[in-house]
Write a protein that holds these residues in place. Structure first.
Motif, PDB file in Angstrom:
ATOM      1  N   PHE A 110     -77.555  90.728 -23.846  1.00  0.00           N
ATOM      2  CA  PHE A 110     -76.076  91.239 -24.343  1.00  0.00           C
ATOM      3  C   PHE A 110     -75.089  89.624 -24.310  1.00  0.00           C
ATOM      4  O   PHE A 110     -74.140  89.066 -24.688  1.00  0.00           O
ATOM      5  CB  PHE A 110     -75.364  92.056 -24.292  1.00  0.00           C
ATOM      6  N   ASP A 111     -75.634  89.325 -22.527  1.00  0.00           N
ATOM      7  CA  ASP A 111     -75.123  87.909 -22.266  1.00  0.00           C
ATOM      8  C   ASP A 111     -75.740  87.010 -23.125  1.00  0.00           C
ATOM      9  O   ASP A 111     -74.477  85.789 -23.396  1.00  0.00           O
ATOM     10  CB  ASP A 111     -75.124  87.596 -20.812  1.00  0.00           C
ATOM     11  N   GLU A 112     -76.547  86.802 -22.813  1.00  0.00           N
ATOM     12  CA  GLU A 112     -77.432  85.513 -24.079  1.00  0.00           C
ATOM     13  C   GLU A 112     -76.560  86.110 -25.474  1.00  0.00           C
ATOM     14  O   GLU A 112     -76.568  84.507 -26.465  1.00  0.00           O
ATOM     15  CB  GLU A 112     -78.495  85.917 -23.856  1.00  0.00           C
ATOM     16  N   CYS A 113     -76.024  86.821 -26.103  1.00  0.00           N
ATOM     17  CA  CYS A 113     -75.738  87.292 -27.297  1.00  0.00           C
ATOM     18  C   CYS A 113     -74.807  86.388 -27.684  1.00  0.00           C
ATOM     19  O   CYS A 113     -74.051  86.243 -29.165  1.00  0.00           O
ATOM     20  CB  CYS A 113     -75.566  89.316 -26.989  1.00  0.00           C
ATOM     21  N   ASP A 114     -73.950  86.309 -26.348  1.00  0.00           N
ATOM     22  CA  ASP A 114     -72.684  85.567 -26.575  1.00  0.00           C
ATOM     23  C   ASP A 114     -73.007  84.316 -26.537  1.00  0.00           C
ATOM     24  O   ASP A 114     -72.776  83.456 -25.342  1.00  0.00           O
ATOM     25  CB  ASP A 114     -71.547  86.149 -25.375  1.00  0.00           C
ATOM     26  N   ALA A 115     -73.639  83.721 -27.350  1.00  0.00           N
ATOM     27  CA  ALA A 115     -73.735  82.362 -27.270  1.00  0.00           C
ATOM     28  C   ALA A 115     -73.210  81.233 -27.036  1.00  0.00           C
ATOM     29  O   ALA A 115     -73.618  80.261 -25.928  1.00  0.00           O
ATOM     30  CB  ALA A 115     -74.606  81.756 -29.176  1.00  0.00           C
ATOM     31  N   ASP A 116     -71.627  81.293 -27.671  1.00  0.00           N
ATOM     32  CA  ASP A 116     -71.116  80.324 -26.773  1.00  0.00           C
ATOM     33  C   ASP A 116     -70.028  80.493 -26.064  1.00  0.00           C
ATOM     34  O   ASP A 116     -68.676  80.184 -25.394  1.00  0.00           O
ATOM     35  CB  ASP A 116     -69.931  80.099 -27.659  1.00  0.00           C
ATOM     36  N   SER A 117     -70.018  81.777 -25.432  1.00  0.00           N
ATOM     37  CA  SER A 117     -69.878  81.579 -23.919  1.00  0.00           C
ATOM     38  C   SER A 117     -68.666  82.519 -23.177  1.00  0.00           C
ATOM     39  O   SER A 117     -68.081  82.263 -22.563  1.00  0.00           O
ATOM     40  CB  SER A 117     -70.872  81.632 -22.947  1.00  0.00           C
ATOM     41  N   ASP A 118     -67.686  83.163 -24.988  1.00  0.00           N
ATOM     42  CA  ASP A 118     -66.677  83.348 -24.770  1.00  0.00           C
ATOM     43  C   ASP A 118     -66.286  84.434 -24.705  1.00  0.00           C
ATOM     44  O   ASP A 118     -64.581  84.805 -24.636  1.00  0.00           O
ATOM     45  CB  ASP A 118     -65.944  82.497 -26.185  1.00  0.00           C
ATOM     46  N   TRP A 124     -74.081  88.681 -32.525  1.00  0.00           N
ATOM     47  CA  TRP A 124     -74.600  89.947 -32.982  1.00  0.00           C
ATOM     48  C   TRP A 124     -75.970  89.393 -33.944  1.00  0.00           C
ATOM     49  O   TRP A 124     -77.269  90.127 -33.759  1.00  0.00           O
ATOM     50  CB  TRP A 124     -73.572  90.634 -32.789  1.00  0.00           C
ATOM     51  N   ALA A 125     -75.574  89.450 -34.876  1.00  0.00           N
ATOM     52  CA  ALA A 125     -76.530  89.636 -36.387  1.00  0.00           C
ATOM     53  C   ALA A 125     -77.252  88.398 -35.369  1.00  0.00           C
ATOM     54  O   ALA A 125     -78.744  88.773 -35.914  1.00  0.00           O
ATOM     55  CB  ALA A 125     -76.074  88.699 -37.741  1.00  0.00           C
ATOM     56  N   ALA A 126     -77.845  87.298 -35.004  1.00  0.00           N
ATOM     57  CA  ALA A 126     -78.373  86.139 -34.794  1.00  0.00           C
ATOM     58  C   ALA A 126     -79.854  87.151 -33.741  1.00  0.00           C
ATOM     59  O   ALA A 126     -80.691  87.129 -33.882  1.00  0.00           O
ATOM     60  CB  ALA A 126     -77.864  84.848 -34.587  1.00  0.00           C
ATOM     61  N   CYS A 127     -78.754  87.664 -32.889  1.00  0.00           N
ATOM     62  CA  CYS A 127     -80.220  88.093 -31.359  1.00  0.00           C
ATOM     63  C   CYS A 127     -80.556  89.446 -31.892  1.00  0.00           C
ATOM     64  O   CYS A 127     -80.971  89.626 -31.556  1.00  0.00           O
ATOM     65  CB  CYS A 127     -78.682  88.207 -30.044  1.00  0.00           C
ATOM     66  N   PHE A 128     -80.313  89.940 -33.643  1.00  0.00           N
ATOM     67  CA  PHE A 128     -81.296  90.378 -33.120  1.00  0.00           C
ATOM     68  C   PHE A 128     -81.837  90.088 -34.402  1.00  0.00           C
ATOM     69  O   PHE A 128     -82.782  90.733 -35.510  1.00  0.00           O
ATOM     70  CB  PHE A 128     -80.504  91.832 -34.213  1.00  0.00           C
ATOM     71  N   GLY A 129     -81.644  88.724 -34.975  1.00  0.00           N
ATOM     72  CA  GLY A 129     -83.073  87.902 -35.519  1.00  0.00           C
ATOM     73  C   GLY A 129     -82.845  87.714 -37.087  1.00  0.00           C
ATOM     74  O   GLY A 129     -83.664  87.846 -38.565  1.00  0.00           O
TER      75      GLY A 129
END
Ligand SMILES: [Ca+2]
Ligand SMILES: [Ca+2]
Length: 309
Positions: A276-284, A292-297
């Motif tokens: 979930f840390d990496e799911c926050d791609a822009d670290s905001d 969210w959608a991107a980290c689930f492919g």
């Protein structure tokens, strides 16, 4: 590793136990942004397979809803609820109720280790009551601001999540989400688990003969199925986001909104935090629907805000 699904469902079963009065948390003050409320597990409750902990628990995290009951009572505190970590006391001067920090020693003794929680300070607290009372006492301090409930259960050593393990996480999570939805669909006798729109979408998955039945599957098979039957996974990923994004429903998940999914999962699945840390791609600090959608492919062109509602 795969046992986490079973245990998560088990926890979901516990969470389904009727919420007690104490769980209705109301206070006049605005909630602290990352406050986390976790319902204590109830051990005697039967496991209910297929119920998503998030679906069931989000109400418990709903500190924002204020139910100010306004009928006269002899004791001003009688109908005055305070959020977790606080208790009501009467202001002698004007006989009005006020919420003050609870003394941790006044918390009910934990009935067992299952009530323990681990804070982000890596300290084990006897129960969430003890945790929130402690956090309340630190209100206004930097330490208090940084302190959150990290996960359910006593603090334990969590292995470092390596890249290969991290890549397995969404495979299992997607499959689980799909199965949870199908189970909800099958059991929705009272017609209140899914909305009509949601039912139409799940029905398509349910009736698809190519659907991978729930059960133990190898990671290779899960990966293969995601590739072949990708369309069946789009809605479950959106649905889970919508279940979590409620306070407010703004297309972003805060730490608090993610908590009902995250807190029970961490002790069983050591990649949860990293995922979930990496799911926050822009670290905001917020997980947007797109992230969210991107980290689930899920592909960018398949992200649909209307599917969340
Ligand atoms: Ca939100
Ligand atoms: Ca973000």
């Amino acid at each position: 590793m795969r046992v986490w699904i079973v245990v998560a469902l088990c926890l979901a079963g516990h969470a389904m136990a009727a919420p007690t009065e104490e769980e209705l948390i109301v206070e006049e003050e605005p909630m602290v942004e990352e406050e986390l409320v976790v319902e204590e597990a109830v051990p005697e409750e039967e496991t209910t397979v297929g119920i998503n902990p998030v679906q069931i628990e989000t109400g418990e995290f709903d500190e924002a809803i204020q139910i100010e009951e306004d009928f006269p009572a002899e004791n001003p505190c009688l109908n005055h609820h305070c959020k977790k970590g606080k208790v009501c006391e009467i202001d002698e001067e004007n006989n009005s109720p006020m919420c003050v920090c609870q003394d941790p020693s006044s918390c009910p003794a934990a009935a067992g280790e299952f009530e323990h929680v681990c804070g982000t300070d890596n300290k084990t607290y006897d129960s969430s009551c003890h945790f929130f009372a402690t956090k309340c006492a630190l209100e206004g301090t930097k330490k208090g601001h940084k302190l959150h409930l990290d996960y359910l259960g006593a603090c334990k050593f969590l292995e470092t999540c390596v890249d290969a393990e991290l890549s397995e996480f969404p495979l299992r999570m997607r499959d689980w989400l799909k199965n949870v939805l199908v189970t909800l669909f099958e059991r929705d006798e009272d017609n209140n688990l899914l909305t009509e729109k949601q039912k139409v979408r799940v029905q398509k998955i349910y009736e698809n003969v190519k659907r991978l039945q729930s059960g133990e599957h190898s990671l290779d098979l899960l990966a293969h199925d995601f590739e072949k039957n990708y369309n069946m996974y789009i809605f479950p990923v959106h649905w889970q986001f919508g279940e979590l994004d409620q306070h407010p429903a703004d297309g972003f998940l805060t730490h608090t909104e993610l908590a009902p999914l995250r807190a029970p999962l961490i002790p069983m699945e050591h990649c949860t935090t990293r995922f979930f840390d990496e799911c926050d791609a822009d670290s905001d600090k917020y997980i947007a629907l797109e992230e969210w959608a991107a980290c689930f492919g899920i592909k960018e062109e398949d992200i649909d805000k209307d599917m969340v509602l």
